[in-house]
Scaffold this motif. Structure first.
Motif, PDB file in Angstrom:
ATOM      1  N   HIS A  31       0.837  -1.196   0.000  1.00 50.73           N
ATOM      2  CA  HIS A  31       0.000   0.000   0.000  1.00 50.73           C
ATOM      3  C   HIS A  31       0.869   1.242   0.000  1.00 50.73           C
ATOM      4  CE1 HIS A  31      -3.557   2.449   0.654  1.00 50.73           C
ATOM      5  NE2 HIS A  31      -2.963   3.051   1.661  1.00 50.73           N
ATOM      6  N   LYS A  53      -5.968  -8.782  10.960  1.00 52.41           N
ATOM      7  CA  LYS A  53      -5.608  -7.492  10.389  1.00 52.41           C
ATOM      8  C   LYS A  53      -4.491  -6.839  11.202  1.00 52.41           C
ATOM      9  CE  LYS A  53     -10.357  -6.580   8.823  1.00 52.41           C
ATOM     10  NZ  LYS A  53     -11.517  -5.652   8.954  1.00 52.41           N
ATOM     11  N   VAL A  72      -5.072  -2.799   7.832  1.00 52.77           N
ATOM     12  CA  VAL A  72      -4.576  -3.351   6.575  1.00 52.77           C
ATOM     13  C   VAL A  72      -4.534  -4.865   6.695  1.00 52.77           C
ATOM     14  CG1 VAL A  72      -2.155  -3.043   7.324  1.00 52.77           C
ATOM     15  CG2 VAL A  72      -2.675  -3.339   4.893  1.00 52.77           C
ATOM     16  N   GLY A  76      -3.153  -6.502   1.532  1.00 59.37           N
ATOM     17  CA  GLY A  76      -3.001  -5.106   1.151  1.00 59.37           C
ATOM     18  C   GLY A  76      -4.278  -4.311   1.101  1.00 59.37           C
ATOM     19  N   SER A  77      -5.392  -4.846   1.573  1.00 60.87           N
ATOM     20  CA  SER A  77      -6.629  -4.084   1.597  1.00 60.87           C
ATOM     21  C   SER A  77      -6.621  -3.151   2.800  1.00 60.87           C
ATOM     22  CB  SER A  77      -7.833  -5.033   1.676  1.00 60.87           C
ATOM     23  OG  SER A  77      -9.039  -4.305   1.725  1.00 60.87           O
ATOM     24  N   VAL A  78      -6.635  -1.842   2.542  1.00 62.23           N
ATOM     25  CA  VAL A  78      -6.514  -0.828   3.583  1.00 62.23           C
ATOM     26  C   VAL A  78      -7.844  -0.110   3.760  1.00 62.23           C
ATOM     27  CG1 VAL A  78      -5.403   1.358   4.212  1.00 62.23           C
ATOM     28  CG2 VAL A  78      -4.052  -0.502   3.236  1.00 62.23           C
ATOM     29  N   THR A 365       6.359  -0.223   7.879  1.00 58.24           N
ATOM     30  CA  THR A 365       5.907   1.021   7.271  1.00 58.24           C
ATOM     31  C   THR A 365       7.097   1.897   6.940  1.00 58.24           C
ATOM     32  OG1 THR A 365       5.685   2.097   9.437  1.00 58.24           O
ATOM     33  CG2 THR A 365       3.725   0.998   8.538  1.00 58.24           C
ATOM     34  N   SER A 454       0.603  -3.603  -5.015  1.00 56.07           N
ATOM     35  CA  SER A 454      -0.319  -4.167  -4.045  1.00 56.07           C
ATOM     36  C   SER A 454      -0.259  -5.672  -4.063  1.00 56.07           C
ATOM     37  CB  SER A 454      -1.740  -3.708  -4.356  1.00 56.07           C
ATOM     38  OG  SER A 454      -2.140  -4.155  -5.620  1.00 56.07           O
ATOM     39  N   SER A 460      -7.480  -0.855  -2.201  1.00 52.37           N
ATOM     40  CA  SER A 460      -7.479   0.032  -1.029  1.00 52.37           C
ATOM     41  C   SER A 460      -8.820   0.706  -0.887  1.00 52.37           C
ATOM     42  CB  SER A 460      -6.390   1.091  -1.193  1.00 52.37           C
ATOM     43  OG  SER A 460      -6.524   2.088  -0.246  1.00 52.37           O
ATOM     44  N   SER A 462     -10.949   3.427   1.496  1.00 58.27           N
ATOM     45  CA  SER A 462     -10.753   4.440   2.527  1.00 58.27           C
ATOM     46  C   SER A 462     -12.047   5.188   2.737  1.00 58.27           C
ATOM     47  CB  SER A 462      -9.655   5.412   2.095  1.00 58.27           C
ATOM     48  OG  SER A 462      -9.575   6.487   2.976  1.00 58.27           O
ATOM     49  N   SER A 470      -3.147   1.733  -4.035  1.00 58.07           N
ATOM     50  CA  SER A 470      -2.459   0.516  -4.429  1.00 58.07           C
ATOM     51  C   SER A 470      -2.737   0.142  -5.862  1.00 58.07           C
ATOM     52  CB  SER A 470      -2.871  -0.639  -3.501  1.00 58.07           C
ATOM     53  OG  SER A 470      -4.261  -0.830  -3.544  1.00 58.07           O
TER      54      SER A 470
END
Length: 517
Positions: A31, A53, A72, A76-78, A365, A454, A460, A462, A470
């Motif tokens: 991400h 997660k 996340v 990679g799904s944020v 990160t 990703s 991603s 939000s 991503s």
């Protein structure tokens, strides 16, 4: 035949084309933070939520980029779960602590009711934020490190200001948010500005570090009982000792505590040190700027293989700026450089410690870089790493910079040469950036990589933002790395820049590298 600069550039481009199939695939950016309500600039690390997660926070860096609380998945799904307001700390949180009640707890050094003093917040996994305590300058204030929940159920933390000498304190907080001062640091003897999250020993005491001052002028390692009895275990400084302890301690598989310093040691490039509960201190590795990636900053991470993993922020003398992931083996003392971060699409400045997920991968990160310049989340496969890594061993004052791990180039240099990673080498996974289609995380400022990379399922989402962090580029295969196809333009440009800008002591092609802030 003498090569002109233009011919050397063409040769470098050809070398890049030849080496793309062998680029290190152990790090994948899952991400890139897009800014706005999608978040950007991550100071703290990730924390497991026990639900599959990982959770973390981004901090505010402008009115248009408020701080956020996010989750996340390993794929990679944020999701942005909360956008912070100033009274909640603006998201300027250190690494979170997962409490026994299933909520996260964190400290903020700015924002809050008193913007210069900080606060403590509780955050549910659904993103509900409660301010538990506001610091003010009449007592402990300005916390930079995270909280630790000890065996007695209380949380313990530190501030960088307040106390008798105004150089930091240690405090405890009950589950209802009541804060009590445990100890005020004495600058001349005990050190100043405690850094990193405290950790509990088998004796029930809490262990930590300070960054500067103390009896030897360069910080200290300490322990404190839950009742507030404070003991200096070691004063950092002096000949071949460590200088400036960075971001706390971790307990190794052998029961000893391990930490890093960003300076000092036999060569001035920082150290890895160990200390036990019986006050036995030793420098177990000194980073050599002449031959190693150095300046370790984030706390170490103990992985399931019994080894310790960390990051460095500076490159060997004569090499372009780059950060690295390294592995330290407490049993043998060897340090291996496993991966180089190369900025642009894969991030820069990995300030926070990594965390190992239930899948065995390390997650981390970066503070900046990535597709939008505002940081990334990456994953690192310790099983895939090290096939071409450079290895060095330096306990205390001696350094062995000529050894190399299996399959790697030794790249040794006793007088300022680079270690292990020659910028044009295709055989060393530690000296390469990530492949197209996946990106590694980066820090330090050299440019490479154009993909967000990703991972599987790396879309991603939000809430409050339609931005996606991503996308994919390069060969277009998400999370799979380079399968021998053409490299992305960003990757070629980055690697070519590395080739062209590298300082060569034996050659005549020397340029000055200007480091970013």
């Amino acid at each position: 035949m003498k090569l002109t600069r233009s011919k050397r550039a063409l040769l470098g481009l050809a070398a890049v084309a030849l080496c793309t199939a062998a680029i290190d695939q152990s790090v994948i950016t899952i991400h890139s933070f897009p800014g706005g309500k999608g978040g950007g600039t991550v100071w703290g690390g990730l924390r497991a939520g026990g639900d599959g997660k990982l959770y973390g926070t981004t901090e505010a860096n402008s009115e248009d980029n408020p701080g956020t609380f996010f989750s996340v998945t390993p794929g990679g799904s944020v999701s942005t779960l909360h956008v912070f307001s100033q009274p909640e700390g603006n998201g300027s949180l250190s690494s979170l602590a997962l409490g026994a009640d299933g909520n996260f707890y964190g400290t903020s050094y700015s924002g809050c009711l008193n913007p210069a003093d900080g606060c403590i917040v509780r955050i549910s996994k659904a993103g509900v934020v409660t301010v538990l305590h506001n610091f003010d300058d009449s007592g402990p204030h300005r916390p930079y490190a995270g909280l630790f929940q000890a065996s007695d159920g209380n949380f313990y933390g530190t501030t960088n200001y307040g106390g008798t000498d105004d150089v930091g304190t240690i405090f405890k907080m009950s589950a209802d948010g009541t804060v009590a001062l445990l100890h005020s640091l004495a600058k001349a003897i005990e050190g100043s500005y405690p850094s990193g999250t405290l950790i509990e020993g088998s004796d029930g005491s809490l262990y930590g570090v300070t960054q500067v001052d103390g009896a030897a002028k360069h910080g200290s390692v300490f322990k404190i009982s839950k009742a507030g009895a404070f003991t200096v275990l070691h004063s950092l400084g002096g000949s071949k000792d460590s200088s400036g302890a960075a971001w706390g301690l971790v307990k190794g598989a052998d029961g000893k505590f391990y930490g890093v310093t960003w300076g000092g040691g036999a060569y001035g490039g920082g150290t890895i040190f160990t200390v036990d509960e019986s006050d036995n201190f030793a420098v177990v590795h000194s980073f050599n700027p002449a031959s190693e990636y150095y300046y370790p900053y984030a706390a170490l991470t103990l992985a399931s293989d019994g080894k310790l993993y960390g990051t460095t922020l500076d490159a060997p003398v004569g090499s372009p700026p780059a950060n690295a992931i390294f592995r330290f083996d407490p049993a043998g003392g060897a340090v291996e450089t496993l991966h180089l971060f190369t900025a642009a699409g894969d991030g820069s400045r990995p300030y926070a410690e990594m965390i190992q997920g239930s899948d065995g991968l390390l997650y981390g990160t970066t503070y900046a870089g990535g597709d939008y310049g505002l940081g990334t989340v990456f994953r690192f496969d310790i099983g895939a790493a090290g096939a071409g890594s450079s290895s060095s061993s330096s306990s205390g004052g001696s350094s062995s910079s000529g050894s190399s791990s299996s399959g790697g180039s030794s790249g040794s240099s006793s007088s300022g040469g680079s270690s292990g990673s020659s910028s044009g080498s295709s055989s060393s996974s530690s000296s390469s950036s990530s492949s197209s289609g996946s990106s590694s995380s980066s820090s330090g400022g050299s440019s490479s990589g154009g993909s967000s990379g990703s991972g599987p399922g790396g879309s991603s989402s939000s809430s409050g933002s339609g931005s996606s962090g991503s996308g994919s580029s390069g060969s277009g295969s998400s999370g799979t790395g380079n399968s021998g196809g053409a490299a992305s333009p960003g990757l070629l440009a980055g690697l070519l820049a590395t080739l062209l800008w590298r300082r060569r002591r034996a050659g005549d092609f020397v340029r000055r590298w200007v480091r970013p802030d």
